[in-house]
Scaffold this active site. Sequence first.
Site, PDB file in Angstrom:
ATOM      1  N   ASN A 197      49.559  37.900  44.113  1.00  0.00           N
ATOM      2  CA  ASN A 197      50.327  37.062  43.186  1.00  0.00           C
ATOM      3  C   ASN A 197      51.525  37.872  42.697  1.00  0.00           C
ATOM      4  O   ASN A 197      51.581  39.083  42.887  1.00  0.00           O
ATOM      5  CB  ASN A 197      49.421  36.596  42.028  1.00  0.00           C
ATOM      6  CG  ASN A 197      48.917  37.781  41.217  1.00  0.00           C
ATOM      7  OD1 ASN A 197      49.680  38.492  40.584  1.00  0.00           O
ATOM      8  ND2 ASN A 197      47.607  38.018  41.271  1.00  0.00           N
ATOM      9  N   ASP A 221      41.529  36.141  42.296  1.00  0.00           N
ATOM     10  CA  ASP A 221      40.166  35.628  42.111  1.00  0.00           C
ATOM     11  C   ASP A 221      39.400  35.536  43.428  1.00  0.00           C
ATOM     12  O   ASP A 221      38.178  35.494  43.430  1.00  0.00           O
ATOM     13  CB  ASP A 221      40.217  34.245  41.450  1.00  0.00           C
ATOM     14  CG  ASP A 221      40.642  34.342  39.995  1.00  0.00           C
ATOM     15  OD1 ASP A 221      40.246  35.316  39.335  1.00  0.00           O
ATOM     16  OD2 ASP A 221      41.396  33.463  39.530  1.00  0.00           O
ATOM     17  N   LYS A 260      45.924  44.471  63.273  1.00  0.00           N
ATOM     18  CA  LYS A 260      46.817  43.345  63.041  1.00  0.00           C
ATOM     19  C   LYS A 260      46.416  42.183  63.955  1.00  0.00           C
ATOM     20  O   LYS A 260      46.270  42.367  65.156  1.00  0.00           O
ATOM     21  CB  LYS A 260      48.250  43.789  63.329  1.00  0.00           C
ATOM     22  CG  LYS A 260      49.264  42.761  62.967  1.00  0.00           C
ATOM     23  CD  LYS A 260      50.665  43.234  63.282  1.00  0.00           C
ATOM     24  CE  LYS A 260      51.611  42.058  63.157  1.00  0.00           C
ATOM     25  NZ  LYS A 260      52.792  42.197  63.967  1.00  0.00           N
ATOM     26  N   PHE A 277      43.523  38.211  28.814  1.00  0.00           N
ATOM     27  CA  PHE A 277      44.716  37.380  28.965  1.00  0.00           C
ATOM     28  C   PHE A 277      44.300  36.054  29.593  1.00  0.00           C
ATOM     29  O   PHE A 277      43.320  36.011  30.346  1.00  0.00           O
ATOM     30  CB  PHE A 277      45.742  38.072  29.870  1.00  0.00           C
ATOM     31  CG  PHE A 277      46.628  39.037  29.119  1.00  0.00           C
ATOM     32  CD1 PHE A 277      46.098  40.201  28.582  1.00  0.00           C
ATOM     33  CD2 PHE A 277      47.980  38.768  28.948  1.00  0.00           C
ATOM     34  CE1 PHE A 277      46.903  41.086  27.879  1.00  0.00           C
ATOM     35  CE2 PHE A 277      48.802  39.643  28.254  1.00  0.00           C
ATOM     36  CZ  PHE A 277      48.270  40.799  27.714  1.00  0.00           C
ATOM     37  N   LYS A 319      38.029  30.433  27.054  1.00  0.00           N
ATOM     38  CA  LYS A 319      37.970  31.602  27.954  1.00  0.00           C
ATOM     39  C   LYS A 319      37.534  32.849  27.179  1.00  0.00           C
ATOM     40  O   LYS A 319      36.760  33.661  27.672  1.00  0.00           O
ATOM     41  CB  LYS A 319      39.344  31.818  28.588  1.00  0.00           C
ATOM     42  CG  LYS A 319      39.309  32.656  29.830  1.00  0.00           C
ATOM     43  CD  LYS A 319      40.592  32.526  30.633  1.00  0.00           C
ATOM     44  CE  LYS A 319      40.627  31.237  31.434  1.00  0.00           C
ATOM     45  NZ  LYS A 319      41.867  31.041  32.156  1.00  0.00           N
ATOM     46  N   LYS A 364      34.160  34.811  28.252  1.00  0.00           N
ATOM     47  CA  LYS A 364      34.240  36.158  28.824  1.00  0.00           C
ATOM     48  C   LYS A 364      33.974  37.259  27.810  1.00  0.00           C
ATOM     49  O   LYS A 364      34.065  38.441  28.145  1.00  0.00           O
ATOM     50  CB  LYS A 364      35.608  36.352  29.478  1.00  0.00           C
ATOM     51  CG  LYS A 364      35.808  35.411  30.680  1.00  0.00           C
ATOM     52  CD  LYS A 364      37.078  35.736  31.419  1.00  0.00           C
ATOM     53  CE  LYS A 364      36.797  36.146  32.830  1.00  0.00           C
ATOM     54  NZ  LYS A 364      37.952  36.391  33.637  1.00  0.00           N
TER      55      LYS A 364
HETATM   56  N1  CTP Z   1      40.130  38.926  35.028  1.00  0.00           N
HETATM   57  C1  CTP Z   1      39.464  40.006  35.541  1.00  0.00           C
HETATM   58  N2  CTP Z   1      38.937  39.948  36.812  1.00  0.00           N
HETATM   59  C2  CTP Z   1      39.080  38.856  37.556  1.00  0.00           C
HETATM   60  C3  CTP Z   1      39.774  37.748  37.036  1.00  0.00           C
HETATM   61  C4  CTP Z   1      40.282  37.812  35.764  1.00  0.00           C
HETATM   62  O1  CTP Z   1      39.338  41.016  34.849  1.00  0.00           O
HETATM   63  N3  CTP Z   1      38.567  38.821  38.800  1.00  0.00           N
HETATM   64  C5  CTP Z   1      40.644  38.996  33.651  1.00  0.00           C
HETATM   65  C6  CTP Z   1      42.148  38.973  33.589  1.00  0.00           C
HETATM   66  O2  CTP Z   1      42.677  40.293  33.574  1.00  0.00           O
HETATM   67  C7  CTP Z   1      42.401  38.236  32.277  1.00  0.00           C
HETATM   68  C8  CTP Z   1      41.262  37.248  32.234  1.00  0.00           C
HETATM   69  O3  CTP Z   1      40.217  37.843  32.962  1.00  0.00           O
HETATM   70  O4  CTP Z   1      42.261  39.073  31.161  1.00  0.00           O
HETATM   71  C9  CTP Z   1      41.662  35.959  32.850  1.00  0.00           C
HETATM   72  O5  CTP Z   1      40.520  35.197  33.062  1.00  0.00           O
HETATM   73  P1  CTP Z   1      40.421  34.078  34.173  1.00  0.00           P
HETATM   74  O6  CTP Z   1      39.168  33.326  33.905  1.00  0.00           O
HETATM   75  O7  CTP Z   1      40.604  34.614  35.535  1.00  0.00           O
HETATM   76  O8  CTP Z   1      41.633  33.233  33.794  1.00  0.00           O
HETATM   77  P2  CTP Z   1      42.793  32.755  34.643  1.00  0.00           P
HETATM   78  O9  CTP Z   1      43.396  33.872  35.426  1.00  0.00           O
HETATM   79  O10 CTP Z   1      43.667  32.081  33.682  1.00  0.00           O
HETATM   80  O11 CTP Z   1      42.071  31.836  35.708  1.00  0.00           O
HETATM   81  P3  CTP Z   1      41.381  30.378  35.674  1.00  0.00           P
HETATM   82  O12 CTP Z   1      41.879  29.671  34.448  1.00  0.00           O
HETATM   83  O13 CTP Z   1      41.847  29.835  36.948  1.00  0.00           O
HETATM   84  O14 CTP Z   1      39.920  30.625  35.644  1.00  0.00           O
END
Ligand code: CTP
Length: 409
Positions: free
Chosen positions: A214, A284, A294, A331, A345, A349
């Site tokens: 990304n 993700d 390759k 975040f 969220k 988390k």
């Molecule tokens: N994060 C992480 N490890 C991952 C994915 C996310 O540590 N594999 C952390 C990011 O650094 C951020 C937070 O989790 O602090 C974001 O959570 P997430 O649920 O992934 O939110 P979004 O990126 O907004 O994704 P979605 O809403 O699609 O679930």
Amino acid sequence: MQDTIFHGSRILLGVSGGIAAYKSAEICRRIVKAGGEVQVVMTRSATEFVAPLTFETLSGRPVYSEMFERERAWEIEHIAYARWGDALLIAPATANTISKMASGLADDPLSTTVLAFRGPVVVSPAMNTAMWEHPQTTANIALLRERGVRIVEPESGDLACGEEGAGRLADAETILAALEDVLRAHAGDLAGRRVLITAGPTVEPIDPVRHVSNPSSGRMGFALAREARRRGARVTLIAGPVEIAPPPRMEAVVRVRTAREMCDAVLEHLAGQDVCVFSAAVADYAPENPSDVKTKKETRGERETLTLVRTPDVAREAAARRIPGQIFVGFAAETENLAANARAKMEAKGFDVIVANEVSDRNPAFGADDNAVTLLDRSGRESTLDRMAKEDLAGPIWDFIAESRTRTE
Ligand code: CTP
């Protein structure tokens, strides 16, 4: 989890010419042993009492004692050192050095550094009793005190000149305690705290030349790291591939590529941290079977399917091993219902604080130089920051985290 204030500190140690100069070698040694860096600045007469090599060996840095050394002429040394130091200690300070300080004279490495230095100053005088008691010295000392200089009073006893009275350099313990004191008074609100920050994207390989990722630039995480260091924290920065340089004076900078590597690095550094900030845009999903070589299009059809599997959730895995008292900051990037989604969220988390980005045409956030965010915490506080440079967001974000921390402590 507090460390001594000297850890990671940068001390300018001014040594002027007196028999007590040898005692500042011990002061230098003790600061270095406590994890501080020492830059020694000597007057010419000090070098007559102690060889610069003694201090160079103890500090591991060249001593600054000559104003116009040819090979360094391109650098304005006294300015560079003055900017470098967190505090300036002058031990021993002779009557002459004190007099120069009081009148603003700047004609050698030490006096020019003193004049160019903006931080806290500690002066530890050592001289003959008559010189110490002279009304001019008394007036100079009073003036320095008035200007905020911390004076470590000399002790009474036998002096090298054969007299007995006040004028002997205070002992190392007393001088270091005064230095610690002024450092503490000038320290930021994160002094001695340990902070871990994840930043940037992760890249998940498809084959050696292709990947899933990304556009995260790492700017927000790096700005948070810089600000945490400025406030006195010891910062471990765990960064995915980014183009920008890490801020100076990090405790550690760990470079990773994939979500798995980022997760392993976080778990390895988790113990002992006070605050963990998960600002990385972790991919993700990752290709299930990355190829070691390759892949060629000839061996593939017009339509290609890439199977992706979930990557480890770094924040969740860290939360599972969290030590009581650790503050976790997450975040969230949301395109709709910003506050409600971010709050959900945060709960899901286990974050204490969440920084919610609105991702829209109005606020592209990812890869951009600036951002608008809403900050939320568990106690229900909510604060919206207008769109501004990511560097400028770091301050208010740390203020918000600090406020949440005092509520939970
Ligand atoms: N994060 C992480 N490890 C991952 C994915 C996310 O540590 N594999 C952390 C990011 O650094 C951020 C937070 O989790 O602090 C974001 O959570 P997430 O649920 O992934 O939110 P979004 O990126 O907004 O994704 P979605 O809403 O699609 O679930």
